[in-house]
Design a protein around this motif. Sequence first.
Motif, PDB file in Angstrom:
ATOM      1  N   GLU A   1       0.546  -1.355  -0.013  1.00 35.91           N
ATOM      2  CA  GLU A   1      -0.109   0.003  -0.092  1.00 35.91           C
ATOM      3  C   GLU A   1       1.112   1.040  -0.174  1.00 35.91           C
ATOM      4  OE1 GLU A   1      -3.366   2.138   2.816  1.00 35.91           O
ATOM      5  OE2 GLU A   1      -2.904  -0.298   2.792  1.00 35.91           O
ATOM      6  N   GLU A   2       1.785   1.308   0.382  1.00 35.31           N
ATOM      7  CA  GLU A   2       3.112   2.642   0.421  1.00 35.31           C
ATOM      8  C   GLU A   2       3.139   2.983  -0.348  1.00 35.31           C
ATOM      9  OE1 GLU A   2       3.475  -0.257   2.514  1.00 35.31           O
ATOM     10  OE2 GLU A   2       2.462   0.789   4.207  1.00 35.31           O
ATOM     11  N   ASP A   3       3.953   1.597  -1.490  1.00 31.67           N
ATOM     12  CA  ASP A   3       3.912   1.505  -2.933  1.00 31.67           C
ATOM     13  C   ASP A   3       2.849   2.266  -3.521  1.00 31.67           C
ATOM     14  OD1 ASP A   3       6.793   0.959  -1.937  1.00 31.67           O
ATOM     15  OD2 ASP A   3       6.562  -0.665  -3.253  1.00 31.67           O
ATOM     16  N   LEU A   4       1.863   1.530  -3.621  1.00 33.45           N
ATOM     17  CA  LEU A   4       0.912   2.472  -3.853  1.00 33.45           C
ATOM     18  C   LEU A   4       0.148   4.222  -3.859  1.00 33.45           C
ATOM     19  CD1 LEU A   4      -1.777   0.162  -4.316  1.00 33.45           C
ATOM     20  CD2 LEU A   4      -0.509   0.616  -6.741  1.00 33.45           C
ATOM     21  N   ARG A   5       0.852   4.790  -2.814  1.00 33.08           N
ATOM     22  CA  ARG A   5       0.718   6.196  -2.565  1.00 33.08           C
ATOM     23  C   ARG A   5       1.101   6.787  -2.626  1.00 33.08           C
ATOM     24  NH1 ARG A   5      -3.901   6.214   0.971  1.00 33.08           N
ATOM     25  NH2 ARG A   5      -4.992   4.809   1.647  1.00 33.08           N
ATOM     26  N   LEU A   6       2.439   6.049  -3.724  1.00 34.89           N
ATOM     27  CA  LEU A   6       3.676   7.199  -2.971  1.00 34.89           C
ATOM     28  C   LEU A   6       2.754   8.510  -5.287  1.00 34.89           C
ATOM     29  CD1 LEU A   6       6.876   5.266  -3.670  1.00 34.89           C
ATOM     30  CD2 LEU A   6       6.056   6.627  -1.934  1.00 34.89           C
ATOM     31  N   GLY A   7       2.742   9.645  -3.995  1.00 31.97           N
ATOM     32  CA  GLY A   7       2.796  10.651  -5.308  1.00 31.97           C
ATOM     33  C   GLY A   7       1.306  10.908  -5.331  1.00 31.97           C
ATOM     34  N   LEU A   8       0.534  10.439  -4.100  1.00 32.00           N
ATOM     35  CA  LEU A   8      -0.954  11.010  -3.969  1.00 32.00           C
ATOM     36  C   LEU A   8      -0.742  11.504  -3.623  1.00 32.00           C
ATOM     37  CD1 LEU A   8      -2.404   7.424  -4.244  1.00 32.00           C
ATOM     38  CD2 LEU A   8      -2.259   8.533  -6.552  1.00 32.00           C
TER      39      LEU A   8
ATOM     40  N   ARG B   1      -1.992  13.842  -1.076  1.00 33.91           N
ATOM     41  CA  ARG B   1      -2.689  13.622   0.969  1.00 33.91           C
ATOM     42  C   ARG B   1      -4.103  13.798   1.261  1.00 33.91           C
ATOM     43  NH1 ARG B   1       1.318  11.009   3.967  1.00 33.91           N
ATOM     44  NH2 ARG B   1       3.567  11.566   3.070  1.00 33.91           N
ATOM     45  N   LYS B   2      -4.491  15.211   0.927  1.00 37.21           N
ATOM     46  CA  LYS B   2      -6.055  15.534   1.125  1.00 37.21           C
ATOM     47  C   LYS B   2      -7.022  14.292   0.380  1.00 37.21           C
ATOM     48  CE  LYS B   2      -6.395  18.681  -2.726  1.00 37.21           C
ATOM     49  NZ  LYS B   2      -6.631  19.947  -3.005  1.00 37.21           N
ATOM     50  N   TYR B   3      -6.427  13.160  -0.818  1.00 34.09           N
ATOM     51  CA  TYR B   3      -7.363  12.699  -1.131  1.00 34.09           C
ATOM     52  C   TYR B   3      -6.973  11.441  -0.320  1.00 34.09           C
ATOM     53  CZ  TYR B   3      -7.721  15.953  -4.610  1.00 34.09           C
ATOM     54  OH  TYR B   3      -8.756  17.237  -5.578  1.00 34.09           O
ATOM     55  N   GLU B   4      -6.696  10.538   0.251  1.00 37.24           N
ATOM     56  CA  GLU B   4      -5.918   9.753   0.850  1.00 37.24           C
ATOM     57  C   GLU B   4      -7.533   9.173   2.126  1.00 37.24           C
ATOM     58  OE1 GLU B   4      -2.753   9.822   3.623  1.00 37.24           O
ATOM     59  OE2 GLU B   4      -1.503  10.119   1.911  1.00 37.24           O
ATOM     60  N   GLN B   5      -8.331   9.641   2.002  1.00 35.75           N
ATOM     61  CA  GLN B   5      -9.455   8.939   2.564  1.00 35.75           C
ATOM     62  C   GLN B   5     -10.027   8.893   1.505  1.00 35.75           C
ATOM     63  OE1 GLN B   5     -11.681  12.586   4.801  1.00 35.75           O
ATOM     64  NE2 GLN B   5     -10.296  11.673   6.763  1.00 35.75           N
ATOM     65  N   ARG B   6      -9.949   8.776   0.464  1.00 40.83           N
ATOM     66  CA  ARG B   6     -11.320   8.257  -0.190  1.00 40.83           C
ATOM     67  C   ARG B   6     -10.842   7.189  -1.383  1.00 40.83           C
ATOM     68  NH1 ARG B   6     -14.907  11.142  -2.583  1.00 40.83           N
ATOM     69  NH2 ARG B   6     -15.349  13.816  -2.063  1.00 40.83           N
ATOM     70  N   LEU B   7      -8.917   7.172  -0.779  1.00 39.62           N
ATOM     71  CA  LEU B   7      -8.400   5.643  -1.993  1.00 39.62           C
ATOM     72  C   LEU B   7      -8.983   4.738  -0.365  1.00 39.62           C
ATOM     73  CD1 LEU B   7      -6.704   4.547  -3.579  1.00 39.62           C
ATOM     74  CD2 LEU B   7      -4.772   5.514  -2.637  1.00 39.62           C
ATOM     75  N   CYS B   8      -9.212   3.237  -0.865  1.00 35.70           N
ATOM     76  CA  CYS B   8      -9.223   1.993  -0.101  1.00 35.70           C
ATOM     77  C   CYS B   8      -8.492   0.985  -0.559  1.00 35.70           C
ATOM     78  CB  CYS B   8     -10.488   1.861   0.027  1.00 35.70           C
ATOM     79  SG  CYS B   8     -10.938   0.198   1.184  1.00 35.70           S
ATOM     80  N   VAL B   9      -7.634   0.574  -0.163  1.00 33.05           N
ATOM     81  CA  VAL B   9      -6.631  -0.326  -0.813  1.00 33.05           C
ATOM     82  C   VAL B   9      -7.214  -1.605  -0.308  1.00 33.05           C
ATOM     83  CG1 VAL B   9      -4.175  -0.970  -1.274  1.00 33.05           C
ATOM     84  CG2 VAL B   9      -4.914   1.544  -1.084  1.00 33.05           C
ATOM     85  N   HIS B  10      -7.903  -3.028  -1.169  1.00 36.03           N
ATOM     86  CA  HIS B  10      -7.712  -4.083  -0.412  1.00 36.03           C
ATOM     87  C   HIS B  10      -6.511  -4.593  -0.224  1.00 36.03           C
ATOM     88  CE1 HIS B  10     -12.082  -2.554  -0.313  1.00 36.03           C
ATOM     89  NE2 HIS B  10     -11.544  -2.502  -1.357  1.00 36.03           N
TER      90      HIS B  10
ATOM     91  N   GLY C   1      -4.200  -7.096  -0.902  1.00 32.02           N
ATOM     92  CA  GLY C   1      -3.580  -8.502  -1.251  1.00 32.02           C
ATOM     93  C   GLY C   1      -2.212  -8.728  -1.533  1.00 32.02           C
ATOM     94  N   TYR C   2      -1.473  -8.038  -1.039  1.00 30.44           N
ATOM     95  CA  TYR C   2      -0.233  -8.188  -1.251  1.00 30.44           C
ATOM     96  C   TYR C   2       0.114  -8.989  -0.145  1.00 30.44           C
ATOM     97  CZ  TYR C   2       4.738  -6.896  -1.170  1.00 30.44           C
ATOM     98  OH  TYR C   2       5.925  -7.282  -1.149  1.00 30.44           O
ATOM     99  N   THR C   3       0.140  -8.463   1.241  1.00 28.94           N
ATOM    100  CA  THR C   3       0.525  -9.294   3.138  1.00 28.94           C
ATOM    101  C   THR C   3       0.581 -11.024   2.175  1.00 28.94           C
ATOM    102  OG1 THR C   3       0.055  -7.773   3.747  1.00 28.94           O
ATOM    103  CG2 THR C   3       0.083  -9.436   5.260  1.00 28.94           C
ATOM    104  N   ASP C   4      -0.815 -11.543   2.544  1.00 30.62           N
ATOM    105  CA  ASP C   4      -1.225 -12.947   2.423  1.00 30.62           C
ATOM    106  C   ASP C   4      -2.181 -12.861   0.877  1.00 30.62           C
ATOM    107  OD1 ASP C   4      -1.456 -15.050   2.861  1.00 30.62           O
ATOM    108  OD2 ASP C   4      -2.854 -15.163   4.606  1.00 30.62           O
ATOM    109  N   PRO C   5      -1.668 -13.181  -0.150  1.00 30.39           N
ATOM    110  CA  PRO C   5      -2.789 -13.239  -1.180  1.00 30.39           C
ATOM    111  C   PRO C   5      -3.488 -14.578  -0.992  1.00 30.39           C
ATOM    112  CG  PRO C   5      -0.629 -13.284  -1.929  1.00 30.39           C
ATOM    113  CD  PRO C   5      -0.799 -13.155  -1.003  1.00 30.39           C
ATOM    114  N   LEU C   6      -3.116 -15.537  -1.152  1.00 28.03           N
ATOM    115  CA  LEU C   6      -3.438 -17.386  -0.909  1.00 28.03           C
ATOM    116  C   LEU C   6      -4.434 -17.554   0.831  1.00 28.03           C
ATOM    117  CD1 LEU C   6      -0.590 -18.865  -3.165  1.00 28.03           C
ATOM    118  CD2 LEU C   6      -2.561 -17.843  -4.020  1.00 28.03           C
TER     119      LEU C   6
END
Length: 296
Positions: A52-59, A61-70, A72-77
Amino acid sequence: MLLDVIQGTENGGFVIIQDTVECCGRQLLQSCIAAALHREEDVHVLAFEVCEEDLRLGLDRKYEQRLCVHNGYTDPLGWSEHPLFTVHQFMAEELNAHLSGSEESKPATLIIDSLSWVLRHHPPAVVCQRLQELRRGGALRRVVALLHCDLHQQSIVGSLCHLATAVISVVPGNRGQQAVAKTTRRTKSGKVTHEEEYFSVKEDLTVTVEARPSLHGRPQTEEDEHEADPAANLTFNLRLSEGEKEAKEKLSLPFVFSEEKKSALLQPRPGSGRIVYNPDASDDFDPEDPDDDLAV
């Protein structure tokens, strides 16, 4: 055309960003996230390949509340007891349950990072069916997915691209930091437009585009493809020289009437329209019994 697809001017769209090991398309995917957030949309990201940290790079911050990251990177299976999100939850019912937390008055954009990970654990036909179910559900404004096309057979890539309203193929360019985006876009009327453009992504995830010069100075459509020269790239010559063209025009075919011959045949002549019969000496004709020669 690339900017129009990134900015998402149409509703109900399905965009596929194709990349390879030679040229990554994740920055374009992040640009789609930033554009959707600037439109004040809720954005849901199915993150299987990066944290999630890599996905949020460059975004912003005032729009962070509208971004929901699910996540699946930590335990995808789902090997742990309480996984956050797994690839097996890639179903319309499960995803709609995750999307229900969004405000009903705001449209939502779904980002899939990436479809290649989903295809490793679901049959292609099932993936296509579930993508169609998501688009028909009405809860999403549009779906944007990253696809590593060099990991799959061309038939699988073609089936997914057939469902998409826009396909962006990212290939390396020869102009420093700029890459080339080959964009194919289908409108609701059925028209398909192709265009190639140089692009670069800035640190704030904005995309700058410089159109590549084309032969006609305009985007290429399917009509242009049908106008391609069929005699090109042949081992023999089908074209006529100027002398051959001139000889062809002067050639008179045996069954084609010239203007002189037509006028001569159509001109009225004396005696035309009558039948004159001169009997021969061997003709046996009895005026009293003209049907004598018939066996009746």
